[in-house]
Design an enzyme around this catalytic site. Structure first.
Site, short mmCIF file in Angstrom:
data_model
loop_
_atom_site.label_atom_id
_atom_site.label_comp_id
_atom_site.label_asym_id
_atom_site.label_seq_id
_atom_site.Cartn_x
_atom_site.Cartn_y
_atom_site.Cartn_z
N LYS A 11 0.85 -1.21 0.00
CA LYS A 11 0.00 0.00 0.00
C LYS A 11 0.88 1.26 0.00
O LYS A 11 2.11 1.17 0.21
CB LYS A 11 -0.93 -0.05 1.21
CG LYS A 11 -1.95 -1.20 1.12
CD LYS A 11 -2.83 -1.24 2.36
CE LYS A 11 -3.92 -2.29 2.23
NZ LYS A 11 -4.78 -2.35 3.45
N TYR A 51 -12.18 -2.44 -3.58
CA TYR A 51 -12.76 -2.60 -2.24
C TYR A 51 -14.29 -2.58 -2.26
O TYR A 51 -14.91 -2.20 -1.26
CB TYR A 51 -12.22 -1.50 -1.31
CG TYR A 51 -10.82 -1.79 -0.77
CD1 TYR A 51 -10.54 -2.98 -0.09
CD2 TYR A 51 -9.79 -0.87 -0.92
CE1 TYR A 51 -9.27 -3.23 0.42
CE2 TYR A 51 -8.52 -1.11 -0.42
CZ TYR A 51 -8.27 -2.30 0.25
OH TYR A 51 -7.01 -2.55 0.77
N PHE A 59 -15.39 3.37 7.49
CA PHE A 59 -14.00 3.72 7.16
C PHE A 59 -13.74 3.74 5.65
O PHE A 59 -12.64 4.05 5.22
CB PHE A 59 -13.03 2.73 7.84
CG PHE A 59 -13.26 1.28 7.50
CD1 PHE A 59 -12.73 0.73 6.33
CD2 PHE A 59 -14.00 0.46 8.34
CE1 PHE A 59 -12.92 -0.60 6.01
CE2 PHE A 59 -14.21 -0.88 8.02
CZ PHE A 59 -13.68 -1.42 6.84
N ARG A 87 -1.85 -14.56 3.34
CA ARG A 87 -2.54 -13.84 4.43
C ARG A 87 -1.79 -14.07 5.75
O ARG A 87 -1.67 -13.15 6.56
CB ARG A 87 -3.97 -14.33 4.57
CG ARG A 87 -4.86 -14.10 3.36
CD ARG A 87 -5.51 -12.75 3.35
NE ARG A 87 -6.49 -12.57 4.39
CZ ARG A 87 -7.25 -11.48 4.50
NH1 ARG A 87 -7.13 -10.49 3.62
NH2 ARG A 87 -8.10 -11.36 5.49
N THR A 93 -5.58 -8.20 10.00
CA THR A 93 -5.95 -6.90 9.42
C THR A 93 -5.51 -5.76 10.33
O THR A 93 -4.92 -4.77 9.87
CB THR A 93 -7.48 -6.85 9.21
OG1 THR A 93 -7.85 -7.93 8.36
CG2 THR A 93 -7.91 -5.53 8.59
N ARG A 104 2.71 -7.22 9.05
CA ARG A 104 2.03 -6.15 9.80
C ARG A 104 2.47 -6.12 11.26
O ARG A 104 2.60 -5.05 11.86
CB ARG A 104 0.51 -6.32 9.69
CG ARG A 104 -0.03 -5.96 8.31
CD ARG A 104 -1.43 -6.52 8.13
NE ARG A 104 -2.07 -6.08 6.89
CZ ARG A 104 -3.16 -6.66 6.39
NH1 ARG A 104 -3.72 -7.68 7.02
NH2 ARG A 104 -3.70 -6.23 5.26
N ASN A 114 -1.95 -0.21 7.40
CA ASN A 114 -1.44 -1.57 7.64
C ASN A 114 -0.56 -2.12 6.50
O ASN A 114 -0.34 -3.32 6.38
CB ASN A 114 -2.58 -2.53 8.02
CG ASN A 114 -3.59 -2.75 6.92
OD1 ASN A 114 -3.45 -2.19 5.82
ND2 ASN A 114 -4.61 -3.54 7.18
N HIS A 117 -1.77 -5.52 1.33
CA HIS A 117 -3.05 -6.17 1.03
C HIS A 117 -2.77 -7.57 0.51
O HIS A 117 -1.82 -7.78 -0.25
CB HIS A 117 -3.81 -5.39 -0.03
CG HIS A 117 -4.93 -6.20 -0.65
ND1 HIS A 117 -6.18 -6.27 -0.08
CD2 HIS A 117 -4.96 -7.01 -1.75
CE1 HIS A 117 -6.94 -7.09 -0.82
NE2 HIS A 117 -6.22 -7.54 -1.84
N GLU A 128 -9.13 -9.94 -8.36
CA GLU A 128 -8.16 -8.86 -8.11
C GLU A 128 -7.03 -8.87 -9.15
O GLU A 128 -6.62 -7.82 -9.63
CB GLU A 128 -7.63 -8.95 -6.68
CG GLU A 128 -8.71 -8.65 -5.66
CD GLU A 128 -8.31 -8.91 -4.21
OE1 GLU A 128 -7.17 -9.35 -3.96
OE2 GLU A 128 -9.16 -8.68 -3.32
#
Ligand code: DAT
Ligand code: MG
Length: 151
Positions: A11, A51, A59, A87, A93, A104, A114, A117, A128
């Site tokens: 990100k 998203y 948010f 993941r 998250t 993270r 964070n 993704h 995606e």
């Protein structure tokens, strides 16, 4: 050998903080194969599509603004169980709930910053990869090292 693929993105905060190499390196060192990558400064519309499932969350506007605030580094990884393992490499998250040793858990504090993704299912990964890379989702190539990673 499995050919499962996942979409992993550094990100804007991860790019700004110089963590692209660190994040890519963790996937490489685990043994996963990088099959596509590019830097993109995504539009709000593109990010709203990415998203779409979160539209309506309180948010959501802040998330889109943050994700559009600078370039991201978009990647596609291939290998056995890579969606779930990807993941796990990223961590929870909310970085405060991420174990040390995860990306993270080692490099982030706030959920809204964070740094990375990862697709949450094989189905989302397909969507995606197609959204970010279009028809040329991945660049297939043979790795000699696979014989030392997979039995
Ligand atoms: P993940 O990125 O782990 O798949 P998600 O898909 O539920 O998590 O949410 C996407 C992103 O939205 C997440 O990485 C950070 C942000 N986000 C999620 N929950 C949030 C919350 N409660 N407050 C602020 N940002 C949140
Ligand atoms: Mg998600």
């Amino acid at each position: 050998m499995a050919t499962e693929q996942t979409f992993i993105m550094v990100k804007p905060d991860g790019v700004q903080r110089g963590l692209v190499g660190e994040i890519v390196g963790r996937f490489e060192k685990r043994g996963y194969q990088l099959v596509n990558a590019k830097m993109v400064h995504a539009s709000q519309e593109h990010l709203e599509q990415h998203y779409a499932d979160l539209k309506g969350k309180p948010f959501f506007p802040g998330l889109i603004k943050y994700m559009a605030s600078g370039p991201v580094f978009a990647t596609v990884w291939q290998g056995k169980d890579v969606v779930k393992q990807g993941r796990a490499l990223l961590g929870a998250t909310n970085p405060l709930a991420s174990a040390p040793g995860t990306i993270r858990g080692d490099f982030a504090i706030d959920v809204g910053r964070n740094i990375c993704h990862g697709s949450d299912s094989v189905e989302s990964a397909k969507k995606e990869i197609s959204l970010w890379f279009g028809q040329d989702g991945s660049i297939p190539y043979k790795r000699a090292v696979d014989a030392w990673i997979y039995e």
